[in-house]
Design a protein around this motif. Structure first.
Motif, mmCIF file in Angstrom:
data_model
loop_
_atom_site.group_PDB
_atom_site.id
_atom_site.type_symbol
_atom_site.label_atom_id
_atom_site.label_comp_id
_atom_site.label_asym_id
_atom_site.label_seq_id
_atom_site.Cartn_x
_atom_site.Cartn_y
_atom_site.Cartn_z
ATOM 1 N N PHE A 184 5.437 -7.612 2.016
ATOM 2 C CA PHE A 184 6.012 -8.474 0.981
ATOM 3 C C PHE A 184 7.524 -8.448 1.151
ATOM 4 C CE2 PHE A 184 7.887 -9.130 -3.281
ATOM 5 C CZ PHE A 184 7.398 -10.403 -3.522
ATOM 6 N N LYS A 185 8.132 -9.632 1.285
ATOM 7 C CA LYS A 185 9.578 -9.750 1.446
ATOM 8 C C LYS A 185 10.165 -10.459 0.239
ATOM 9 C CE LYS A 185 9.407 -10.196 6.511
ATOM 10 N NZ LYS A 185 9.846 -11.021 7.673
ATOM 11 N N SER A 186 11.354 -10.023 -0.157
ATOM 12 C CA SER A 186 12.060 -10.644 -1.274
ATOM 13 C C SER A 186 13.544 -10.660 -0.941
ATOM 14 C CB SER A 186 11.807 -9.849 -2.560
ATOM 15 O OG SER A 186 12.529 -10.392 -3.651
ATOM 16 N N SER A 187 14.178 -11.802 -1.123
ATOM 17 C CA SER A 187 15.596 -11.930 -0.793
ATOM 18 C C SER A 187 16.320 -12.744 -1.855
ATOM 19 C CB SER A 187 15.759 -12.605 0.577
ATOM 20 O OG SER A 187 17.118 -12.831 0.875
ATOM 21 N N GLY A 188 17.405 -12.205 -2.399
ATOM 22 C CA GLY A 188 18.212 -12.911 -3.374
ATOM 23 C C GLY A 188 17.556 -13.076 -4.724
ATOM 24 N N GLY A 226 0.803 -1.211 0.000
ATOM 25 C CA GLY A 226 0.000 0.000 0.000
ATOM 26 C C GLY A 226 0.832 1.254 0.000
ATOM 27 N N SER A 227 1.945 1.237 0.752
ATOM 28 C CA SER A 227 2.809 2.413 0.792
ATOM 29 C C SER A 227 4.104 2.200 0.010
ATOM 30 C CB SER A 227 3.130 2.793 2.245
ATOM 31 O OG SER A 227 3.733 1.717 2.935
ATOM 32 N N ASP A 228 4.751 1.056 0.204
ATOM 33 C CA ASP A 228 5.993 0.774 -0.517
ATOM 34 C C ASP A 228 5.740 0.052 -1.841
ATOM 35 O OD1 ASP A 228 7.421 1.788 1.661
ATOM 36 O OD2 ASP A 228 7.501 -0.179 2.638
ATOM 37 N N VAL A 229 4.733 -0.778 -1.850
ATOM 38 C CA VAL A 229 4.418 -1.548 -3.052
ATOM 39 C C VAL A 229 2.912 -1.647 -3.206
ATOM 40 C CG1 VAL A 229 4.549 -3.729 -1.779
ATOM 41 C CG2 VAL A 229 4.812 -3.743 -4.250
ATOM 42 N N LYS A 230 2.449 -1.519 -4.427
ATOM 43 C CA LYS A 230 1.018 -1.586 -4.692
ATOM 44 C C LYS A 230 0.569 -3.037 -4.866
ATOM 45 C CE LYS A 230 0.824 2.882 -7.103
ATOM 46 N NZ LYS A 230 0.485 3.549 -8.393
ATOM 47 N N PRO A 231 -0.667 -3.348 -4.475
ATOM 48 C CA PRO A 231 -1.198 -4.678 -4.768
ATOM 49 C C PRO A 231 -1.188 -4.922 -6.268
ATOM 50 C CG PRO A 231 -2.601 -3.500 -3.210
ATOM 51 C CD PRO A 231 -1.638 -2.499 -3.746
ATOM 52 N N GLY A 232 -1.034 -6.174 -6.659
ATOM 53 C CA GLY A 232 -1.004 -6.509 -8.078
ATOM 54 C C GLY A 232 -0.187 -7.758 -8.312
ATOM 55 N N THR A 233 -0.002 -8.098 -9.574
ATOM 56 C CA THR A 233 0.770 -9.279 -9.941
ATOM 57 C C THR A 233 2.145 -8.857 -10.440
ATOM 58 O OG1 THR A 233 -1.219 -10.542 -10.495
ATOM 59 C CG2 THR A 233 0.857 -11.327 -11.420
#
Length: 234
Positions: A134-138, A80-87
């Protein structure tokens, strides 16, 4: 075909009806104390895709086209603030080092997890408006994808390429993969969306030897890890 998944929670439990969300988010879902390398549904990060075998990216670029990265491949983001909902889509990941998760809060606890996965090749994920983190690593950077985008679907795909969007990356039909061995840990799944939740699965299987699967026009995605090349057979 019934839903199958091998679940490892400290020990190999064998074939279950469906996999539970991994309890190993804190270790990026890798190895997590499990003594095995069995596959599971994408709702669990405990399955370990087969080793690097000269991987190719999926043809998903035909569906998404060249787009500016929307999410960096390393970071934790508030929805919502850092990343928008979506695919979103990430490509070019190798050696199972890419890990992502959707969470309902920022506590970092097992109960916080909504879905997670380790990725080789390409992955799609749908971040819902009700998600909090939402977390993303590597991972390679994530790009936004138009769910209605069209492409030129292929009739053969890399068996260790990750996720393919049906109708855009891969054509519906019956596919065959041959030469799979137990050590390769061939795993495939058909899904109705990219949420990676327990309700996303239509069917899945762990395969040794020859694998045959029919991808329906109504399927949203086909995921494959550790398998030989899939070729359309009908």
């Amino acid at each position: 075909m019934g839903i199958k998944a091998k679940v490892s929670l400290g020990a190999v439990v064998g074939v279950a009806v469906i996999a539970a969300v991994s309890a190993n988010a804190g270790s990026k879902g890798k190895d997590g104390g499990s003594g095995g390398s069995d596959k599971g549904s994408s709702a669990s990060a405990e399955h370990t895709p087969g080793g690097a075998k000269g991987k190719k990216d999926s043809g998903a670029g035909q569906a998404a086209g060249k787009k500016k990265a929307a999410i960096a491949g390393d970071g934790e983001y508030q929805v919502g603030s850092d990343v928008k909902p979506g695919t979103y889509r990430t490509t070019g990941n190798s050696d199972d080092m890419c890990y992502w998760e959707r969470a309902k809060n920022a506590k970092g606890e097992t109960d916080s997890l909504l879905a997670n996965d380790n990725v080789t090749g390409t992955s799609y994920v749908t971040i819902k408006p009700t998600d909090k983190i939402f977390k993303s690593s590597g991972c390679k950077d994530w790009e936004a994808v138009d769910p209605k985008a069209k492409g030129t679907p292929a009739s053969s795909v890399d068996g260790d390429g990750g996720m393919y969007k049906v109708g855009a990356d891969i054509a519906p039909g019956t596919y065959k993969s041959t030469g799979n061995t137990a050590d390769d840990n061939c795993y495939w799944e058909r899904t109705k969306d990219a949420e990676h939740g327990l309700n996303s699965l239509i069917a899945n299987d762990n395969v040794t030897g020859t694998a045959v699967v029919t991808i329906s026009p109504g399927d949203a995605y086909f995921k494959t890890t550790g398998c030989g090349e899939w070729k359309k057979a009908g």
